[in-house]
Design a protein around this motif. Structure first.
Motif, short mmCIF file in Angstrom:
data_model
loop_
_atom_site.label_atom_id
_atom_site.label_comp_id
_atom_site.label_asym_id
_atom_site.label_seq_id
_atom_site.Cartn_x
_atom_site.Cartn_y
_atom_site.Cartn_z
N ALA A 476 0.72 -1.18 0.09
CA ALA A 476 0.10 -0.01 0.00
C ALA A 476 0.93 1.37 0.06
O ALA A 476 0.53 2.23 -0.76
N LEU A 477 1.91 1.35 0.70
CA LEU A 477 2.73 2.50 0.78
C LEU A 477 3.57 2.47 -0.31
O LEU A 477 3.53 3.69 -1.04
N TYR A 478 3.83 1.42 -1.01
CA TYR A 478 4.66 1.63 -2.23
C TYR A 478 3.73 2.14 -3.48
O TYR A 478 4.09 2.90 -4.22
N LEU A 479 2.46 1.77 -3.60
CA LEU A 479 1.55 2.03 -4.38
C LEU A 479 1.28 3.91 -4.40
O LEU A 479 1.16 4.23 -5.53
N MET A 480 1.09 4.00 -3.19
CA MET A 480 0.93 5.68 -2.92
C MET A 480 2.25 6.40 -3.26
O MET A 480 2.14 7.46 -3.94
N MET A 481 3.20 5.95 -3.15
CA MET A 481 4.46 6.55 -3.45
C MET A 481 4.54 6.58 -4.99
O MET A 481 5.01 7.68 -5.70
N CYS A 531 5.50 16.77 -3.89
CA CYS A 531 6.90 16.41 -3.21
C CYS A 531 6.85 16.11 -1.50
O CYS A 531 7.57 15.14 -1.18
N LYS A 532 6.22 17.01 -0.66
CA LYS A 532 6.21 16.70 0.54
C LYS A 532 5.36 15.51 0.91
O LYS A 532 5.96 14.75 1.84
N ARG A 533 4.47 15.09 0.28
CA ARG A 533 3.93 13.78 0.60
C ARG A 533 4.78 12.71 0.10
O ARG A 533 4.78 11.59 1.09
N ILE A 534 5.42 12.73 -0.87
CA ILE A 534 6.48 11.77 -1.12
C ILE A 534 7.34 11.46 -0.04
O ILE A 534 7.77 10.48 0.41
#
Length: 709
Positions: A476-481, A531-534
Motif C-alpha cells: 500500500a505504501l509503495y503504491l501511494m509513492m 513532493c512533501k507527500r512523497i
C-alpha cells in the motif's frame, strides 16, 4: 643406423620389416634390417586434455568441469572436453558387506598359501639360512609352487576389488557441469527460501509461479543429462536477486557467505552465469524460463542503477514473450491449455506490461507493448491466491474487495495503463495541451478512488501496529509513492514557466494570459504538495521497516523518488515560486539527505551515496540563497528520519489539493485549456542517469542555469 632409446624418443617407434618375427637370433631378420634403407616413423597422436576454450586461447586448464578459467571468463556452459574432464578422482568407499567379504577372502587366501607351504605360519615364512645339504633345485621348486598359488590368489582378489569399485561407481551420483557451477546446494536452497518467503521481490513483482519453479528445480537437480540451460540461467538470476535483497548482517547457514565481500563475489558469479547462459542461448527459440530470466535480470539492473541494461533486458524479455504468442490470450490461442497454465501466462504477461511502463516513464523513453486489441488481446490475471493455481483445481477468483496475494499486481497493471497517457502524451515528440494535463490528473484521481479500501486503510499514516499484514502495508505504501511520483512528473515542468506574480505586475496582460498564469501557478503549488507527500511516505516507511523488515529498504525506487522530490523543492525555491517559507523547503531537503544517509547505512547501493552527494549540493544552494545563510550541510546533517516522523504524519493527514480545486476561480476556460500547449515539457530535467553517473559539475551548471533570470 642407431635407434634412440625410448626415453629420448617418447611417442615414436620404428618398425623393421622381418619375415621371421624379428628375433635377435634370426639371421634373415638381421639381413633384412641391414638392407632396409629407411625406417617407417609414425607420429604420435596427442590427446588434448584441456577444454576447448582453454585450448583455443592457449591457456593452462585445470581440467575441472567447468574449469576455473571458463568460470572467470563468464562462460561455464562453453567448457567442453573432447575426452571428458579429468578432475580429482573421488575415493571409492566399499560397502560394509563388501569389505567383510574381502576380509574373509583374504583370510582364506592366507590359509591356502600356508597349506601350500607345508602349514607354515606367517612368522615362519621368513626365508631360512642356506643349508648346504639341500640342493638348490628342491628349494627352487617349492618356492615356485608357492609363488604360483599366491599369484593366482592375488589375481582373483584384485578382480573382486575391481568389481566392488565398479558397483560403487554406479552407486555414486553424477553431477552435470551446470550443477557443479552452482554454489553449494545448501546455499542455493537457502537463497531460494529467502527469495520466495522473506524478500519483498514477489510482493512487488510477479515473475515466477512457485509450484512450477519447485518442480523444475527438483528435475534439474536430479538429472545429469539433457540439462535445461534456460532453467539454469533462471536459477542463477534468482540467486543473484536474493543476494541483492539480502539485508546486511543476515545470519544464514554455514554454507551462506558471511561478510559483504564474499556475498558480493558470489552475487557477481551467479549473475555472470545467468547472463552468459542466456546470451549463449540466443540462437534457440525462447522458453518461459528464458523470459522469466530476462525479466528478473532487468529488475536486478534497475535496482542496481544500471538503467541501460534494464532497458535492454526488459525489451528482450518482451520480444521473447511476443515470439511465444503471449500477447494473445492463451485460452483463445490454445483452447485445450490447462486453466492453471493459462493463468500463469497471463500473470507473466501482465508483469511484463508493468515493467515496460515503469521503465518507459522512469527513463522517458518509448515503451514496447501496444495496448490496442490488434496488438494485445491477453486478459488481465485473476484475483486469486497463488497456492490455488494448481493442475488439480480450477482458479478460485475473488472480488477485489478481498485482497489476495495477487491483488497488488492487478492494481499495478491498472496503474500502468493509467500512466500510459503520461508517457505517451507528455514525454513523446508532441507537447500536451493544458486540457490533456487536467484529463490525466483526473484519471489518476479516478484510479485512486478505485483502490480497494483495505489498501487505503493500510496506507494510512496513523496506522495502528499490527492492524494489517506486513506485506499489505508494504504494498500500500509503495503504491501511494508511485501515484504521487507520477503526479509530480505531470506538474513539475511548470517550474520553468513564468510566475503569476510577474504577470500581475505587468500592464496590458489579457484575461486569457492571466488564466494561463493561474494554471501554471496551481500546477507548481500542486507539485510542491506532492513532493512533501512523497518525502512523508518515505519517512514513515523507513521508520517502520529499518528494524523489522530491512529487506524492504533495498529497492532503488526509494532513492529515485526521494531525490526527485528534493530536487524539485530546491528548484521551486531557487526560482522563487514556492509558496512555503524558505526555511520550510530547507527542512524538507535536509530530511531527504537524512533519508539517503539511512539508506546508505542499511544497504550497499551506490545510488544512495550519489544521491546524498547531490543533495548536499542542493542544500548549499538553498543556504546561499537565504539572507542568513545556514551552516554547511556537511557539518549539520539536519533532522534525522526519526525526528521527521511527526512532520511526515502531520503532512499526510492534511487535505490533498487537486488541479480542479485550485482552478475553481477560472470559469469557462475549457476552450482555453484545449488550445494552450504546455511548452515547458521541452525543458531539460535531470533523470535517474544523474545519480548513476554522478557528474557534480554538470549538475551544478544545471542549477545555476535554472537560477539565472
Amino acid at each position: 643406423m642407431e635407434i634412440d632409446p625410448p626415453s629420448s624418443r617418447e611417442g615414436e617407434f620404428s618398425v623393421i620389416a622381418s619375415a621371421g618375427g624379428g628375433t635377435p637370433g634370426n639371421s634373415e631378420s638381421a639381413t633384412n634390417a641391414g638392407s632396409s634403407s629407411h625406417k617407417v616413423k609414425m607420429r604420435r597422436h596427442r590427446v588434448v586434455l584441456s577444454c576447448k576454450p582453454c585450448h583455443m586461447h592457449k591457456q593452462k586448464c585445470d581440467r575441472q568441469y567447468p574449469c576455473s578459467r571458463c568460470i572467470k571468463r563468464g562462460d561455464p556452459a562453453l567448457c567442453i572436453y573432447e575426452n571428458g574432464p579429468l578432475g580429482p578422482s573421488t575415493p571409492m568407499r566399499p560397502s560394509a558387506s563388501a569389505s567383510g567379504d574381502l576380509a574373509q577372502r583374504v583370510a582364506q587366501l592366507e590359509s591356502l598359501v600356508q597349506a601350500s607351504l607345508g602349514g607354515q605360519t606367517k612368522a615362519q615364512l621368513t626365508p631360512p639360512a642356506p643349508n648346504p645339504l639341500i640342493s638348490n633345485s628342491e628349494t627352487t621348486g617349492a618356492s615356485e609352487s608357492a609363488v604360483q598359488v599366491a599369484a593366482a590368489a592375488l589375481g582373483e582378489l584384485s578382480q573382486q576389488q575391481d568389481r566392488v569399485q565398479d558397483v560403487e561407481e554406479i552407486r555414486t551420483p553424477k553431477i552435470s557441469p551446470f550443477q557443479s557451477a552452482l554454489p553449494q546446494r545448501a546455499c542455493v536452497e537457502e537463497l531460494l527460501t529467502f527469495f520466495f518467503d522473506y524478500s519483498s521481490f514477489n510482493q512487488l513483482w510477479h515473475v515466477i509461479h512457485r509450484l512450477d519453479f519447485d518442480r523444475s528445480y527438483v528435475a534439474f537437480m536430479s538429472r545429469t543429462d539433457a540439462i535445461n540451460t534456460d532453467f539454469f540461467a533462471l536459477l542463477n538470476a534468482v540467486c543473484a536477486s536474493a543476494l541483492q535483497l539480502t539485508p546486511e548482517g543476515h545470519q544464514g547457514s554455514p554454507a551462506f557467505p558471511k561478510d559483504s565481500i564474499e556475498r558480493r563475489s558470489l552475487k557477481n558469479r551467479v549473475l555472470n552465469h545467468a547472463q552468459s547462459t542466456l546470451a549463449s542461448e540466443s540462437g534457440r527459440p525462447p522458453t518461459l524460463e528464458r523470459v522469466q530470466g530476462f525479466m528478473i535480470l532487468a529488475i536486478f539492473h534497475l535496482n542496481e542503477g544500471n538503467f541501460w541494461s534494464c532497458y535492454d533486458l526488459s525489451g528482450t524479455a518482451i520480444r521473447a514473450a511476443q515470439f511465444l504468442g503471449m500477447n494473445r490470450d492463451p485460452a483463445t490461442l490454445w483452447p485445450n491449455m490447462a486453466p492453471d497454465e493459462v493463468e500463469v501466462r497471463r500473470r507473466l504477461w501482465a508483469g511484463l506490461c508493468v515493467l515496460d511502463r515503469k521503465v518507459s516513464l522512469l527513463l522517458k523513453r518509448p515503451h514496447i507493448i501496444q495496448e490496442s486489441v490488434r496488438h494485445c488481446s491477453t486478459y488481465p490475471p485473476a484475483n486469486a491466491d497463488e497456492h490455488t493455481i494448481t493442475t488439480s483445481t480450477n482458479v478460485l477468483v475473488k472480488p477485489m474487495s478481498e485482497p489476495t496475494s495477487h491483488a497488488f499486481h492487478i492494481l499495478q497493471l491498472l496503474w500502468a495503463k493509467t500512466t500510459r497517457r503520461l508517457a505517451d502524451e507528455c514525454f513523446g515528440n508532441t507537447r500536451p495541451s493544458y486540457s490533456t494535463i487536467l484529463s490525466i490528473e483526473r484519471e489518476t484521481l479516478q484510479f485512486e478512488a478505485q483502490i480497494p479500501q483495505a489498501f487505503k486503510d493500510a496506507a494510512a499514516p496513523d496506522l495502528a501496529k499490527g492492524s494489517f499484514p506486513e506485506a499489505l502495508r508494504f504494498q500500500a505504501l509503495y503504491l501511494m509513492m508511485d501515484v504521487y511520483h507520477a503526479r509530480l512528473k505531470l506538474t513539475r515542468y511548470f517550474v520553468f514557466s513564468q510566475s503569476s506574480s510577474e504577470l500581475d505586475g505587468s500592464s496590458g496582460v489579457s484575461k486569457d494570459r492571466r488564466n494561463v498564469g493561474t494554471f501554471e501557478s496551481s500546477a507548481r503549488n500542486l507539485s510542491v504538495a506532492n513532493c512533501k507527500r512523497i518525502l512523508s511516505l518515505v519517512t514513515v516507511a523507513i521508520n517502520e521497516w529499518k528494524k523489522n523488515v530491512p529487506q524492504h529498504l533495498r529497492w532503488a525506487v526509494l532513492v529515485l523518488i526521494t531525490f526527485d522530490a528534493a530536487l524539485h523543492l530546491t528548484l521551486c525555491e531557487l526560482r522563487r515560486f514556492a509558496r512555503p517559507p524558505l526555511d520550510d523547503a530547507y527542512t524538507w531537503v535536509s530530511l531527504a539527505a537524512s533519508v539517503f544517509r539511512e539508506l546508505h547505512a542499511l544497504t550497499d547501493n551506490s545510488l544512495s551515496k550519489n544521491a546524498l552527494t547531490l543533495t548536499e549540493v542542493l542544500l548549499e544552494k538553498l543556504s546561499a540563497k537565504q539572507t542568513k545563510p545556514q551552516t554547511s550541510p556537511r557539518s549539520t546533517p539536519g533532522p534525522s528520519v526519526s525526528e521527521g516522523l511527526e512532520l511526515a504524519v502531520r503532512t499526510l493527514l492534511e487535505a490533498r489539493p487537486t488541479m480542479d480545486g485550485l482552478l475553481s476561480d477560472c470559469k469557462d476556460c475549457d476552450a482555453l485549456w484545449l488550445t494552450t500547449t504546455a511548452s515547458v515539457f521541452e525543458a531539460y530535467f535531470p533523470g535517474p542517469e544523474s545519480l548513476s553517473l554522478l557528474d557534480v559539475p554538470t549538475f551544478e551548471h544545471f542549477l545555476n542555469s535554472c537560477t539565472a533570470r
